[in-house]
Design an enzyme around this catalytic site. Structure first.
Site, PDB file in Angstrom:
ATOM      1  N   THR A 127      -5.685  10.084   8.347  1.00 11.63           N
ATOM      2  CA  THR A 127      -7.112  10.285   8.036  1.00 11.63           C
ATOM      3  C   THR A 127      -7.580  11.736   8.124  1.00 11.63           C
ATOM      4  OG1 THR A 127      -9.331   9.836   8.916  1.00 11.63           O
ATOM      5  CG2 THR A 127      -7.532   9.591  10.463  1.00 11.63           C
ATOM      6  N   GLU A 129     -10.139  12.537   9.494  1.00  9.80           N
ATOM      7  CA  GLU A 129     -10.733  12.707  10.824  1.00  9.80           C
ATOM      8  C   GLU A 129      -9.847  13.568  11.729  1.00  9.80           C
ATOM      9  OE1 GLU A 129     -13.867  11.462  12.219  1.00  9.80           O
ATOM     10  OE2 GLU A 129     -14.189  11.445  10.073  1.00  9.80           O
ATOM     11  N   LYS A 155      -5.386   8.390  16.038  1.00  6.82           N
ATOM     12  CA  LYS A 155      -4.728   8.566  14.734  1.00  6.82           C
ATOM     13  C   LYS A 155      -3.812   9.799  14.733  1.00  6.82           C
ATOM     14  CE  LYS A 155      -6.102   5.299  11.766  1.00  6.82           C
ATOM     15  NZ  LYS A 155      -5.264   4.560  10.826  1.00  6.82           N
TER      16      LYS A 155
HETATM   17  P1  NAP Z   1     -10.957  -1.765   7.406  1.00  2.00           P
HETATM   18  O1  NAP Z   1     -11.667  -2.308   6.211  1.00  2.00           O
HETATM   19  O2  NAP Z   1     -11.691  -1.618   8.690  1.00  2.00           O
HETATM   20  O3  NAP Z   1      -9.668  -2.714   7.659  1.00  2.00           O
HETATM   21  C1  NAP Z   1      -8.919  -2.620   8.847  1.00  2.00           C
HETATM   22  C2  NAP Z   1      -7.868  -3.720   8.845  1.00  2.00           C
HETATM   23  O4  NAP Z   1      -7.118  -3.626  10.072  1.00  2.00           O
HETATM   24  C3  NAP Z   1      -8.435  -5.139   8.783  1.00  2.00           C
HETATM   25  O5  NAP Z   1      -7.593  -5.926   7.987  1.00  2.00           O
HETATM   26  C4  NAP Z   1      -8.346  -5.596  10.239  1.00  2.00           C
HETATM   27  O6  NAP Z   1      -8.219  -6.989  10.386  1.00  2.00           O
HETATM   28  C5  NAP Z   1      -7.037  -4.927  10.639  1.00  2.00           C
HETATM   29  N1  NAP Z   1      -6.872  -4.825  12.093  1.00  2.00           N
HETATM   30  C6  NAP Z   1      -7.718  -4.304  13.012  1.00  2.00           C
HETATM   31  N2  NAP Z   1      -7.193  -4.380  14.251  1.00  2.00           N
HETATM   32  C7  NAP Z   1      -5.971  -4.964  14.124  1.00  2.00           C
HETATM   33  C8  NAP Z   1      -4.958  -5.337  15.027  1.00  2.00           C
HETATM   34  N3  NAP Z   1      -5.066  -5.152  16.348  1.00  2.00           N
HETATM   35  N4  NAP Z   1      -3.833  -5.916  14.543  1.00  2.00           N
HETATM   36  C9  NAP Z   1      -3.696  -6.149  13.225  1.00  2.00           C
HETATM   37  N5  NAP Z   1      -4.641  -5.834  12.301  1.00  2.00           N
HETATM   38  C10 NAP Z   1      -5.766  -5.255  12.754  1.00  2.00           C
HETATM   39  O7  NAP Z   1     -10.307  -0.351   7.079  1.00  2.00           O
HETATM   40  P2  NAP Z   1     -10.023   0.374   5.672  1.00  2.00           P
HETATM   41  O8  NAP Z   1     -11.207   1.160   5.281  1.00  2.00           O
HETATM   42  O9  NAP Z   1      -9.437  -0.610   4.731  1.00  2.00           O
HETATM   43  O10 NAP Z   1      -8.919   1.442   6.104  1.00  2.00           O
HETATM   44  C11 NAP Z   1      -7.533   1.117   6.079  1.00  2.00           C
HETATM   45  C12 NAP Z   1      -6.769   2.106   6.956  1.00  2.00           C
HETATM   46  O11 NAP Z   1      -6.972   3.426   6.487  1.00  2.00           O
HETATM   47  C13 NAP Z   1      -7.208   2.128   8.421  1.00  2.00           C
HETATM   48  O12 NAP Z   1      -6.057   2.397   9.191  1.00  2.00           O
HETATM   49  C14 NAP Z   1      -8.166   3.318   8.508  1.00  2.00           C
HETATM   50  O13 NAP Z   1      -8.181   3.837   9.815  1.00  2.00           O
HETATM   51  C15 NAP Z   1      -7.510   4.251   7.516  1.00  2.00           C
HETATM   52  N6  NAP Z   1      -8.398   5.183   6.820  1.00  2.00           N
HETATM   53  C16 NAP Z   1      -9.491   4.730   6.152  1.00  2.00           C
HETATM   54  C17 NAP Z   1     -10.277   5.629   5.424  1.00  2.00           C
HETATM   55  C18 NAP Z   1     -11.463   5.166   4.629  1.00  2.00           C
HETATM   56  O14 NAP Z   1     -12.283   6.014   4.255  1.00  2.00           O
HETATM   57  N7  NAP Z   1     -11.593   3.885   4.330  1.00  2.00           N
HETATM   58  C19 NAP Z   1      -9.914   6.976   5.377  1.00  2.00           C
HETATM   59  C20 NAP Z   1      -8.764   7.398   6.059  1.00  2.00           C
HETATM   60  C21 NAP Z   1      -8.007   6.480   6.768  1.00  2.00           C
HETATM   61  P3  NAP Z   1      -9.515  -7.957  10.551  1.00  2.00           P
HETATM   62  O15 NAP Z   1     -10.008  -8.200   9.152  1.00  2.00           O
HETATM   63  O16 NAP Z   1      -8.921  -9.153  11.197  1.00  2.00           O
HETATM   64  O17 NAP Z   1     -10.492  -7.222  11.398  1.00  2.00           O
HETATM   65  O1  F7E Z   2     -19.717   8.043   8.771  1.00  2.00           O
HETATM   66  C1  F7E Z   2     -22.830   9.863   9.424  1.00  2.00           C
HETATM   67  C2  F7E Z   2     -21.806   9.816  10.530  1.00  2.00           C
HETATM   68  O2  F7E Z   2     -19.064   5.785   9.602  1.00  2.00           O
HETATM   69  C3  F7E Z   2     -19.787   9.120   7.882  1.00  2.00           C
HETATM   70  C4  F7E Z   2     -13.688   5.631   8.382  1.00  2.00           C
HETATM   71  O3  F7E Z   2     -13.203   4.942   7.259  1.00  2.00           O
HETATM   72  O4  F7E Z   2     -13.788   7.697   7.170  1.00  2.00           O
HETATM   73  C5  F7E Z   2     -14.567   6.775   7.923  1.00  2.00           C
HETATM   74  O5  F7E Z   2     -15.119   7.412   9.072  1.00  2.00           O
HETATM   75  C6  F7E Z   2     -20.791  10.152   8.389  1.00  2.00           C
HETATM   76  C7  F7E Z   2     -20.645  10.515   9.873  1.00  2.00           C
HETATM   77  O6  F7E Z   2     -17.442   7.163   8.239  1.00  2.00           O
HETATM   78  C8  F7E Z   2     -25.005   7.004   9.890  1.00  2.00           C
HETATM   79  O7  F7E Z   2     -22.275  10.473  11.701  1.00  2.00           O
HETATM   80  C9  F7E Z   2     -25.224   9.126   9.505  1.00  2.00           C
HETATM   81  O8  F7E Z   2     -20.771  11.913  10.037  1.00  2.00           O
HETATM   82  O9  F7E Z   2     -19.346   6.140   7.120  1.00  2.00           O
HETATM   83  P1  F7E Z   2     -18.929   6.684   8.425  1.00  2.00           P
HETATM   84  P2  F7E Z   2     -16.511   8.186   9.049  1.00  2.00           P
HETATM   85  O10 F7E Z   2     -16.950   8.346  10.440  1.00  2.00           O
HETATM   86  O11 F7E Z   2     -16.390   9.415   8.212  1.00  2.00           O
HETATM   87  C10 F7E Z   2     -12.685   8.295   7.883  1.00  2.00           C
HETATM   88  C11 F7E Z   2     -11.944   9.190   6.915  1.00  2.00           C
HETATM   89  C12 F7E Z   2     -11.826   7.286   8.549  1.00  2.00           C
HETATM   90  O12 F7E Z   2     -10.629   7.511   8.739  1.00  2.00           O
HETATM   91  C13 F7E Z   2     -12.510   6.140   9.214  1.00  2.00           C
HETATM   92  O13 F7E Z   2     -11.596   5.051   9.378  1.00  2.00           O
HETATM   93  O14 F7E Z   2     -22.091   9.603   8.240  1.00  2.00           O
HETATM   94  N1  F7E Z   2     -23.905   8.861   9.559  1.00  2.00           N
HETATM   95  N2  F7E Z   2     -25.920   7.996   9.716  1.00  2.00           N
HETATM   96  C14 F7E Z   2     -23.726   7.552   9.781  1.00  2.00           C
HETATM   97  N3  F7E Z   2     -22.601   6.807   9.894  1.00  2.00           N
HETATM   98  C15 F7E Z   2     -22.750   5.473  10.100  1.00  2.00           C
HETATM   99  N4  F7E Z   2     -21.640   4.685  10.168  1.00  2.00           N
HETATM  100  N5  F7E Z   2     -23.985   4.891  10.237  1.00  2.00           N
HETATM  101  C16 F7E Z   2     -25.153   5.613  10.143  1.00  2.00           C
HETATM  102  O15 F7E Z   2     -26.232   5.071  10.249  1.00  2.00           O
END
Ligand code: NAP
Ligand code: F7E
Length: 363
Positions: A127, A129, A155
């Site tokens: 990520t 992050e 991570k």
């Molecule tokens: P998501 O919608 O939150 O999905 C997370 C998945 O992980 C769900 O299927 C959840 O299952 C499963 N999970 C959580 N805890 C678990 C455990 N203990 N054992 C087995 N499975 C578990 O996340 P996403 O947005 O698809 O992201 C996919 C991956 O990419 C994650 O690793 C996230 O950290 C990473 N990532 C996401 C982003 C982004 O912007 N979306 C960016 C960079 C990296 P349940 O449905 O049962 O909860």
């Molecule tokens: O926040 C700001 C908050 O929760 C984005 C995950 O998929 O991407 C995701 O993490 C920004 C932050 O995503 C609200 O403070 C303002 O600066 O949508 P977010 P995230 O934290 O960037 C990364 C790449 C991952 O890897 C993660 O798994 O938006 N923000 N107001 C808010 N955020 C939330 N959630 N809610 C608010 O009301």
């Protein structure tokens, strides 16, 4: 036929990746967790397909991981499972570390213990992050990491343990350092989806106001469906390598609100600063967005902007040919406008039915 195992198949990315791999002719296996509710919204349309299989496993439970690896003997493992919410990682730091850090180790070691290290390719959902309190803008594969939340710290371990297994055991193991990617399937508490759902509800009279945290936070947002293609491409390279995947554009949370509300038919303007900033409907003067400290994080990452040059060069993955920021917002708002309209229609049907029952029109 290749066999893939996707952990986190019920999540946003897992569901899109499963669709992609099924289209490519893979036998797709996904891990699920026991839950009191059996309906898995994002993959319900795939369940029952002949090449789609589900297994119970948890990244906190080595035995379940070994069992599924032994049974499936995958050619490719995509580790997408994680506690993925940054704000939640401040409330559940130990759980986040167990799943997002040690969970990666459990899978890699499981692959080795099952004798699959030579045959199996491994993708880790890393990520942006990791860049956290950024040391350089934009960020590429050589930018130093500075994780800035329990999620990011966990991570970071995942990233390094993948590198370690690649070098120590010569495993084909890679990380995709993905910047934020969103979709109509995004969890409802991530900021983009929270905004599109609120815009749809406010436009249809089902919500009064939206409360957000830091409106000035900057993100590099792309479309999840485009990003899962890269996960697959990363595992098809000759040599295992890590890649940054990003749109190469940066926008603020405020920008996202302006576009989303416009798509829902509301022209917004922002007035004030910090905690006093408000999003106001230009036509009616109504305050629709307010800032709440509840959504501030103890440490927030505020300047993410990815440089996907390596992915363009080596994978031929060009974000300029993919879904644009504005198209992404439109896809999400249109889906939520339809969702809210269906919910309203359902409510109307229930109200009518109650009335007919009361009047004895239907029995
Ligand atoms: P998501 O919608 O939150 O999905 C997370 C998945 O992980 C769900 O299927 C959840 O299952 C499963 N999970 C959580 N805890 C678990 C455990 N203990 N054992 C087995 N499975 C578990 O996340 P996403 O947005 O698809 O992201 C996919 C991956 O990419 C994650 O690793 C996230 O950290 C990473 N990532 C996401 C982003 C982004 O912007 N979306 C960016 C960079 C990296 P349940 O449905 O049962 O909860
Ligand atoms: O926040 C700001 C908050 O929760 C984005 C995950 O998929 O991407 C995701 O993490 C920004 C932050 O995503 C609200 O403070 C303002 O600066 O949508 P977010 P995230 O934290 O960037 C990364 C790449 C991952 O890897 C993660 O798994 O938006 N923000 N107001 C808010 N955020 C939330 N959630 N809610 C608010 O009301």
């Amino acid at each position: 036929m290749k066999t893939a195992l996707i952990t986190g198949v019920t999540g946003q990315d897992g569901s899109f990746l499963a669709e992609l791999l099924l289209e490519k002719g893979y036998d797709v296996h996904g891990t699920i967790r026991r839950s009191s509710v059996d309906f898995r919204e994002r993959i319900a349309h795939l369940e029952g397909k002949p090449n789609f299989h589900l297994h119970y496993a948890d990244l906190g439970d080595s035995m379940s991981i070994i069992q599924v690896l032994n049974k499936v003997k995958p050619d490719e493992v995509y580790n997408l499972a994680a506690q993925s919410h940054v704000q939640v990682s401040f409330d559940s730091p130990e759980f986040t570390a167990d799943v997002d850090a040690t969970g990666v180790l459990r899978l890699l070691e499981g692959i080795r213990q099952c004798g699959l290290a030579d045959k199996c390719r491994f993708y880790q959902a890393s990520t942006s992050e990791l860049y956290g309190k950024v040391e350089e803008v934009p960020q590429n594969e050589d930018t130093p990491f500075h994780p800035y939340s329990p999620y990011a710290v966990a991570k970071l371990y995942g990233f390094w343990i993948v590198k370690e297994y690649r070098e120590a055991y010569n495993m084909y193991a890679c990380s995709g350092i993905l910047f934020n990617h969103e979709s109509e399937r995004r969890g409802e508490t991530f900021v983009t989806r929270k905004i599109t759902l609120a815009a749809a509800r406010i436009a249809q009279g089902k919500q009064e106001k939206l409360y957000l945290g830091n409106l000035s936070s900057l993100r590099d947002w792309g479309y999840a469906k485009d990003y899962v293609e890269c996960m697959w491409q990363i595992l098809q390279q000759e040599k295992p390598e890590d890649f940054v995947i990003a749109s190469g554009e940066q926008h603020s949370v405020r920008d996202f609100c302006l576009l989303a509300f416009r798509r829902a038919g509301i022209e917004l303007e922002f007035k004030g600063e910090g905690i006093d900033e408000k999003g106001i409907d230009k036509n009616t003067g109504r305050i629709l967005i307010e800032v709440s400290k509840d959504f501030y994080r103890p440490t927030d990452v505020v300047n993410l902007w990815g440089d996907p040059s390596k992915a363009k060069r080596q994978l031929g993955w060009n974000p300029n040919e993919k879904t644009s920021f504005e198209q992404l917002v439109n896809i999400m708002v249109d889906a939520d406008m339809a969702k809210v309209a269906v919910e309203r229609a359902g409510e109307q049907v229930r109200t009518n039915l109650e009335e007919y029952l009361e009047k004895g029109i239907v029995k």
